[in-house]
Design an enzyme around this catalytic site. Structure first.
Site, short mmCIF file in Angstrom:
data_model
loop_
_atom_site.label_atom_id
_atom_site.label_comp_id
_atom_site.label_asym_id
_atom_site.label_seq_id
_atom_site.Cartn_x
_atom_site.Cartn_y
_atom_site.Cartn_z
N ASP A 120 0.86 -1.18 0.00
CA ASP A 120 0.00 0.00 0.00
C ASP A 120 0.89 1.23 0.00
O ASP A 120 2.01 1.20 0.53
CB ASP A 120 -0.91 0.01 1.24
CG ASP A 120 -2.01 -1.04 1.17
OD1 ASP A 120 -2.45 -1.38 0.06
OD2 ASP A 120 -2.43 -1.51 2.24
N ASP A 138 -7.05 -1.46 -4.52
CA ASP A 138 -8.09 -1.10 -3.55
C ASP A 138 -9.01 -0.02 -4.13
O ASP A 138 -10.23 -0.05 -3.92
CB ASP A 138 -7.46 -0.58 -2.26
CG ASP A 138 -6.59 -1.60 -1.57
OD1 ASP A 138 -6.83 -2.81 -1.72
OD2 ASP A 138 -5.65 -1.18 -0.86
#
Length: 167
Positions: A120, A138
Site C-alpha cells: 500500500d 483497492d
C-alpha cells in the site's frame, strides 16, 4: 462478446498499472518511507499490509489468513468472472463494475501469493489523522462497488419510475 473484450482489456490494464506502481514503490522507497505530495493531505508512503482492508485479519493464525485472504478472494474472483459472463449481453456498466472489482482482487492476490502481504502507498491524512494507506487495486475495487450501488440504488429506481409512467 464485445463487453467481455472491453472488460478484459480494462482489467489487464488495471492489473498492470497496479503491479507497476507497487513495484516502483518497492524499488524506490524504504519500508515506512514517506514523500509528501500535498503537505498536510497526501503522501506516498510504503506500507506492507498483511491483513485485509484496514489491516483486519493481519494477526490471525496462518490457516485463517489462508482462508480469508487467499482462498476466499480466489473464489470471489471466479464468481465475478461468472457474473461478467452472464451479464455480457445485458449491461456494459455492470460488467465494468464487476471487472473493476475482479482486477483489484487479482492485483492484491498477486501480492498475497508472491509476498504474503499487499503493498500500500496512497496515504491521505489531515494533520496527524491518517486514513489507512491503500493502492490502485483497492481504489478500483471501491469504484466497482460504488458503480454497483449506483446501478442498484439509482439506475434501477429510475427504470422502475419509467415503467410506471408507461403503464
Amino acid at each position: 462478446m464485445k463487453n467481455i473484450w472491453i472488460v478484459s482489456l480494462l482489467a489487464t490494464f488495471i492489473i498492470l498499472v497496479d503491479q507497476f506502481t507497487k513495484g516502483i514503490i518497492q524499488a524506490k522507497f524504504a519500508l515506512g518511507e514517506s514523500i509528501k505530495v500535498i503537505d498536510g493531505f497526501f503522501s506516498f508512503t510504503y506500507v506492507r499490509n498483511a491483513g485485509a482492508a484496514f489491516g483486519m485479519a493481519a494477526n490471525y493464525n496462518e490457516l485463517w489468513r489462508l482462508l480469508l485472504l487467499k482462498i476466499g478472494p480466489v473464489i470471489v474472483v471466479f464468481i465475478l468472472i461468472y457474473l461478467i459472463y452472464t451479464h455480457r449481453n445485458k449491461s456494459l456498466w455492470i460488467c465494468v463494475s464487476y471487472g473493476l472489482i475482479t482486477s483489484g482482487a487479482i492485483g492484491n492476490l498477486i501480492d498475497r501469493f508472491s509476498m504474503d502481504y499487499v503493498v500500500d502507498f496512497l496515504d491521505f491524512y489531515i494533520g496527524s489523522s491518517h486514513f489507512p494507506a491503500f493502492n490502485v487495486a483497492d481504489s478500483v475495487i471501491n469504484i466497482g462497488v460504488a458503480m454497483i450501488l449506483i446501478e442498484e440504488l439509482i439506475l434501477k429506481k429510475n427504470d422502475k419510475k419509467t415503467k410506471i409512467k408507461e403503464v
